[in-house]
Design a protein around this motif. Sequence first.
Motif, PDB file in Angstrom:
ATOM      1  N   LYS A   1       4.264  11.643  -7.390  1.00 24.47           N
ATOM      2  CA  LYS A   1       4.793  11.296  -8.715  1.00 24.47           C
ATOM      3  C   LYS A   1       5.263   9.840  -8.767  1.00 24.47           C
ATOM      4  N   TYR A   2       5.590   9.291  -7.602  1.00 21.16           N
ATOM      5  CA  TYR A   2       6.148   7.930  -7.537  1.00 21.16           C
ATOM      6  C   TYR A   2       5.097   6.884  -7.166  1.00 21.16           C
ATOM      7  N   VAL A   3       3.879   7.316  -6.907  1.00 16.43           N
ATOM      8  CA  VAL A   3       2.829   6.401  -6.454  1.00 16.43           C
ATOM      9  C   VAL A   3       2.382   5.494  -7.596  1.00 16.43           C
ATOM     10  N   THR A   4       2.369   4.179  -7.330  1.00 15.12           N
ATOM     11  CA  THR A   4       1.847   3.216  -8.310  1.00 15.12           C
ATOM     12  C   THR A   4       0.741   2.343  -7.709  1.00 15.12           C
ATOM     13  N   GLY A   5       0.408   2.551  -6.435  1.00  9.60           N
ATOM     14  CA  GLY A   5      -0.584   1.720  -5.765  1.00  9.60           C
ATOM     15  C   GLY A   5      -2.008   2.112  -6.084  1.00  9.60           C
ATOM     16  N   GLU A   6      -2.909   1.164  -5.902  1.00  7.92           N
ATOM     17  CA  GLU A   6      -4.346   1.441  -6.084  1.00  7.92           C
ATOM     18  C   GLU A   6      -4.860   2.356  -4.974  1.00  7.92           C
ATOM     19  N   TYR A   7      -4.201   2.268  -3.815  1.00 10.94           N
ATOM     20  CA  TYR A   7      -4.554   3.108  -2.676  1.00 10.94           C
ATOM     21  C   TYR A   7      -3.355   3.968  -2.282  1.00 10.94           C
ATOM     22  N   THR A   8      -3.645   5.132  -1.676  1.00  9.52           N
ATOM     23  CA  THR A   8      -2.590   6.013  -1.155  1.00  9.52           C
ATOM     24  C   THR A   8      -2.927   6.405   0.276  1.00  9.52           C
TER      25      THR A   8
ATOM     26  N   ASP B   1       2.514  11.620   8.255  1.00 10.14           N
ATOM     27  CA  ASP B   1       3.516  12.623   8.609  1.00 10.14           C
ATOM     28  C   ASP B   1       4.614  11.950   9.421  1.00 10.14           C
ATOM     29  N   SER B   2       5.835  12.431   9.271  1.00  9.98           N
ATOM     30  CA  SER B   2       7.012  11.669   9.708  1.00  9.98           C
ATOM     31  C   SER B   2       7.252  11.659  11.212  1.00  9.98           C
ATOM     32  N   ASP B   3       6.456  12.385  11.979  1.00  5.46           N
ATOM     33  CA  ASP B   3       6.581  12.266  13.441  1.00  5.46           C
ATOM     34  C   ASP B   3       5.414  11.474  14.043  1.00  5.46           C
ATOM     35  N   ASP B   4       4.514  10.986  13.195  1.00  2.00           N
ATOM     36  CA  ASP B   4       3.379  10.175  13.647  1.00  2.00           C
ATOM     37  C   ASP B   4       3.683   8.690  13.411  1.00  2.00           C
ATOM     38  N   TRP B   5       2.814   7.827  13.918  1.00  2.00           N
ATOM     39  CA  TRP B   5       3.028   6.391  13.710  1.00  2.00           C
ATOM     40  C   TRP B   5       1.703   5.647  13.790  1.00  2.00           C
ATOM     41  N   ALA B   6       1.729   4.351  13.412  1.00  2.00           N
ATOM     42  CA  ALA B   6       0.492   3.586  13.268  1.00  2.00           C
ATOM     43  C   ALA B   6       0.585   2.241  13.987  1.00  2.00           C
ATOM     44  N   ASP B   7      -0.585   1.729  14.426  1.00  2.00           N
ATOM     45  CA  ASP B   7      -0.653   0.340  14.875  1.00  2.00           C
ATOM     46  C   ASP B   7      -0.348  -0.574  13.689  1.00  2.00           C
ATOM     47  N   LEU B   8       0.187  -1.749  13.988  1.00  2.00           N
ATOM     48  CA  LEU B   8       0.702  -2.603  12.919  1.00  2.00           C
ATOM     49  C   LEU B   8      -0.381  -3.234  12.046  1.00  2.00           C
ATOM     50  N   SER B   9      -1.621  -3.222  12.503  1.00  2.00           N
ATOM     51  CA  SER B   9      -2.710  -3.797  11.687  1.00  2.00           C
ATOM     52  C   SER B   9      -3.551  -2.725  11.002  1.00  2.00           C
ATOM     53  N   MET B  10      -3.157  -1.465  11.102  1.00  2.00           N
ATOM     54  CA  MET B  10      -4.000  -0.376  10.598  1.00  2.00           C
ATOM     55  C   MET B  10      -4.279  -0.500   9.099  1.00  2.00           C
ATOM     56  N   ILE B  11      -3.246  -0.676   8.294  1.00  2.00           N
ATOM     57  CA  ILE B  11      -3.449  -0.684   6.842  1.00  2.00           C
ATOM     58  C   ILE B  11      -4.279  -1.902   6.421  1.00  2.00           C
ATOM     59  N   GLU B  12      -4.015  -3.048   7.032  1.00  2.00           N
ATOM     60  CA  GLU B  12      -4.821  -4.237   6.723  1.00  2.00           C
ATOM     61  C   GLU B  12      -6.296  -3.985   7.010  1.00  2.00           C
ATOM     62  N   ASP B  13      -6.583  -3.392   8.147  1.00  2.00           N
ATOM     63  CA  ASP B  13      -7.979  -3.110   8.511  1.00  2.00           C
ATOM     64  C   ASP B  13      -8.610  -2.105   7.546  1.00  2.00           C
ATOM     65  N   MET B  14      -7.834  -1.114   7.142  1.00  2.00           N
ATOM     66  CA  MET B  14      -8.384  -0.084   6.253  1.00  2.00           C
ATOM     67  C   MET B  14      -8.651  -0.645   4.855  1.00  2.00           C
ATOM     68  N   VAL B  15      -7.728  -1.452   4.334  1.00  4.58           N
ATOM     69  CA  VAL B  15      -7.937  -2.042   3.002  1.00  4.58           C
ATOM     70  C   VAL B  15      -9.127  -2.997   3.030  1.00  4.58           C
ATOM     71  N   SER B  16      -9.182  -3.820   4.065  1.00  6.26           N
ATOM     72  CA  SER B  16     -10.302  -4.763   4.198  1.00  6.26           C
ATOM     73  C   SER B  16     -11.639  -4.022   4.228  1.00  6.26           C
ATOM     74  N   THR B  17     -11.670  -2.911   4.958  1.00  2.19           N
ATOM     75  CA  THR B  17     -12.897  -2.107   5.050  1.00  2.19           C
ATOM     76  C   THR B  17     -13.246  -1.502   3.700  1.00  2.19           C
ATOM     77  N   SER B  18     -12.243  -0.959   3.019  1.00  3.27           N
ATOM     78  CA  SER B  18     -12.501  -0.351   1.708  1.00  3.27           C
ATOM     79  C   SER B  18     -13.064  -1.373   0.730  1.00  3.27           C
ATOM     80  N   LEU B  19     -12.495  -2.581   0.726  1.00  4.44           N
ATOM     81  CA  LEU B  19     -12.964  -3.628  -0.186  1.00  4.44           C
ATOM     82  C   LEU B  19     -14.364  -4.101   0.195  1.00  4.44           C
TER      83      LEU B  19
END
Length: 342
Positions: A79-86, A90-108
């Motif tokens: 309900k609070y999402v305003t981004g072009e991507y979502t 999950d709150s016990d998992d975690w990500a490498d610091l470049s993950m989102i940049e790589d994923m957005v770049s790939t999507s574009l």
Amino acid sequence: MLPKVSVVVPIYKVENYLARCVDSILNQTYLNLEVILVNDGSPDQCGKMIEEYAAKDTRVKAVHKQNGGLSDARNYGMKYVTGEYTLFVDSDDWADLSMIEDMVSTSLSFQADVVQSAFYYAYEDHLLFDNRYYSQDDPPVILNNKEVMSELVINERVKNFAWGKLYRTKLIKDIPFKKGVLFEDVFWAHKVMHQVNKYVILNRPQFYYLQRSDSIVATYTPRNLDIIKGLKERHSFIEGHYEGLIDESYKVIVRTCLTHFNLLLLNGQKDKGGIHKQEIKNYIQTHAAQFNKAVKKDKELKKQLALFLIHPYLNVGFLAAKKLLRKIKLLPRPIGLERINT
């Protein structure tokens, strides 16, 4: 300007893991984020922790609700999402610091509807990486609609998990998660993938999927049978839209039914009167013709089904014998995953 990514994090009783998860999102090299932290009525310090994050970083939205489960928390966060991507984390998992940049770049670059990151199964002292299909150095894999649906049903290269994938928000905003079930992603993923024209898989693992120490046998309850309900619901959808995947879907259902029959046997005290085992047995017997057709090219599953149809305990004995023969090294062990010590 680069598109905004909304990261939805449902939170319940994870105060020991929450900082690692949220820090890995806020410290991403990709800065145009909104991070929606959904406190699902957590009885510990999680509510206070997310308020502290919101006070320190304007990208964070801390929202609170009564406990309703993972699906309800994700739906509330949407309900609070305003981004072009979502992105769901999950709150016990975690990500490498470049993950989102790589994923957005790939999507574009590929004009992809969904981008999937490879991931590690993260244990206390080691990681496991599934290298059976792709190498970490392989180029991105591009799938069309029929290919991604096929891979989703097989559930190897494309998992049913909602997390670890970057979705165009317009694709998922009108597809809520089913509330009150376990394995909620199985009820949801096929509806999303049905909308996908282009799906891209990145083979370098940048996501860490925490593996808790509790074994499935120790924590098993009849609620785990929700996965069979989800697979049956998905099968009805496949029959209506993807005729060529019907046999593959049946294979997944029969394999899952056999597994859960055996888990119920190991947890007899949780299946009073054997009601759930009998339901599975009746379902397999009723669909024996369809199942036999579906498994005819799968030598192992064909054997298990044949033994089960004679008597369920014959299959149990067969699996126990195989396990023993592997233990004494008269049978080779199945191909494992790559282990990385940490």
